[in-house]
Structure formats: structure tokens, C-alpha cells
Write a protein that holds these residues in place. Structure first.
Motif, PDB file in Angstrom:
ATOM      1  N   GLU A  22       0.840  -1.203   0.000  1.00  0.00           N
ATOM      2  CA  GLU A  22       0.000   0.000   0.000  1.00  0.00           C
ATOM      3  C   GLU A  22       0.871   1.247   0.000  1.00  0.00           C
ATOM      4  O   GLU A  22       0.544   2.240  -0.643  1.00  0.00           O
ATOM      5  N   MET A  23       1.982   1.201   0.734  1.00  0.00           N
ATOM      6  CA  MET A  23       2.871   2.356   0.807  1.00  0.00           C
ATOM      7  C   MET A  23       3.670   2.508  -0.492  1.00  0.00           C
ATOM      8  O   MET A  23       3.943   3.613  -0.938  1.00  0.00           O
ATOM      9  N   ALA A  53       2.476   1.760  -3.379  1.00  0.00           N
ATOM     10  CA  ALA A  53       1.505   2.345  -4.312  1.00  0.00           C
ATOM     11  C   ALA A  53       1.364   3.850  -4.079  1.00  0.00           C
ATOM     12  O   ALA A  53       1.338   4.635  -5.030  1.00  0.00           O
ATOM     13  N   LEU A  54       1.280   4.263  -2.804  1.00  0.00           N
ATOM     14  CA  LEU A  54       1.189   5.702  -2.499  1.00  0.00           C
ATOM     15  C   LEU A  54       2.434   6.426  -2.996  1.00  0.00           C
ATOM     16  O   LEU A  54       2.341   7.485  -3.623  1.00  0.00           O
ATOM     17  N   ASN A  60       3.480   2.870   7.630  1.00  0.00           N
ATOM     18  CA  ASN A  60       2.049   3.211   7.597  1.00  0.00           C
ATOM     19  C   ASN A  60       1.714   4.517   6.896  1.00  0.00           C
ATOM     20  O   ASN A  60       0.574   4.976   6.953  1.00  0.00           O
ATOM     21  N   SER A  61       2.705   5.155   6.300  1.00  0.00           N
ATOM     22  CA  SER A  61       2.454   6.424   5.622  1.00  0.00           C
ATOM     23  C   SER A  61       3.587   6.719   4.649  1.00  0.00           C
ATOM     24  O   SER A  61       4.600   6.022   4.643  1.00  0.00           O
ATOM     25  N   ARG A 112      -1.544   8.809   4.322  1.00  0.00           N
ATOM     26  CA  ARG A 112      -1.786   7.445   4.793  1.00  0.00           C
ATOM     27  C   ARG A 112      -2.651   6.617   3.853  1.00  0.00           C
ATOM     28  O   ARG A 112      -2.604   5.405   3.876  1.00  0.00           O
ATOM     29  N   LYS A 113      -3.472   7.305   3.045  1.00  0.00           N
ATOM     30  CA  LYS A 113      -4.325   6.555   2.108  1.00  0.00           C
ATOM     31  C   LYS A 113      -4.530   7.350   0.818  1.00  0.00           C
ATOM     32  O   LYS A 113      -4.379   8.577   0.825  1.00  0.00           O
ATOM     33  N   PRO A 114      -4.863   6.639  -0.273  1.00  0.00           N
ATOM     34  CA  PRO A 114      -4.960   7.297  -1.582  1.00  0.00           C
ATOM     35  C   PRO A 114      -5.904   8.511  -1.606  1.00  0.00           C
ATOM     36  O   PRO A 114      -5.625   9.480  -2.286  1.00  0.00           O
TER      37      PRO A 114
END
Length: 142
Positions: free
Chosen positions: A17-18, A20-21, A68-69, A103-105
Motif C-alpha cells: 500500500e505504501m 503504491a502511495l 504506515n504512511s 496514509r491513504k490514496p
């Protein structure tokens, strides 16, 4: 000196996820400043963002993945005009660096981030005297 690793190799150490961010932010950097040179600083655990220049590239920002970010940071961020509360760093007493923690898209504001990246690069590329004057006036505002 050991060969530096690529941003893609560097990002593999972080959760998907990170990654991808971070890659979304890298895309916004390319959109804002296609001439940006990425440079992994292993010691700092970041991807440095530079403008091509002789004798050496001009450093203007960074992307730092965390578990986480992901942080998008600007070397002369104090001089950027951004919505209140978006740019962090003043409360940590960072002299001129400011950053955004994502932290999120859904927290990625594409147009705003592209504008900030572009402005950050422009400020870094200014003649030193002009940039100094801008930073001094920014300090007085903050």
C-alpha cells in the motif's frame, strides 16, 4: 562507493500500500516536473527529488516511505502557499522544510500536490539571493 539502488528497488522494502502511495506521488512529480531526477539516499531512507543543473543537481524535495504512511517533503516548503494545516513541520521547529504525510490514496489531492511540487522546484531553482529574500519573508509570516 557502493552503487545506489533504484527507487523501485528501494520501495520494495515497504508494504504494498505504501509502495503504491509512493509511486502515485512519483507520478505527480513527473507530471509537475518531468525533468526531475530521482536519487535514493539510503542513509536517509528517502528518494531525493532534484532538478538537472551543472555542476550539481538542485535538491528540492523528497519522498519518504514509512510502514504506515508516505511523506512528500519540500526543501523550501516554508515559502509555499498551501491550505492551512496541510504542510507539517513548523510545530517540529523545522527551519524551512515542510512536508505532507499521506496514509491513504484519498488523501492525495492531485492538482494541489502538482502545483506544490512545481512551486517547490521553482523556488529551489531561484537565484540564491531571491530565494533567501523569499524565505526571510516566509519566516516573518510563520
Amino acid at each position: 562507493p557502493k552503487p545506489s539502488i533504484t527507487p523501485n528497488e528501494f520501495l520494495k522494502a515497504f508494504p504494498l500500500e505504501m509502495q503504491a502511495l509512493a509511486n502515485t506521488l512519483r507520478g505527480l512529480v513527473r507530471q509537475a516536473r518531468p525533468d526531475t531526477i530521482e536519487d535514493v539516499k539510503s542513509g536517509w531512507q528517502l528518494i531525493g527529488l532534484h532538478l538537472p543543473n551543472k555542476p550539481k543537481p538542485i535538491y528540492y524535495g523528497f519522498i519518504i516511505p514509512h510502514p504506515n504512511s508516505v511523506t512528500l517533503g519540500f526543501q523550501y516548503g516554508i515559502a509555499l502557499k498551501a491550505p492551512a494545516g496541510l504542510l507539517l513541520g513548523a510545530e517540529e521547529k523545522l527551519v524551512q522544510v515542510r512536508y505532507i504525510s499521506i496514509r491513504k490514496p484519498s488523501e492525495i489531492k492531485r492538482k494541489l500536490f502538482v502545483d506544490l511540487i512545481s512551486s517547490a522546484a521553482d523556488i529551489a531553482a531561484m537565484p540564491k539571493e531571491l530565494r533567501f529574500a523569499l524565505l526571510v519573508s516566509a519566516h516573518h509570516r510563520s
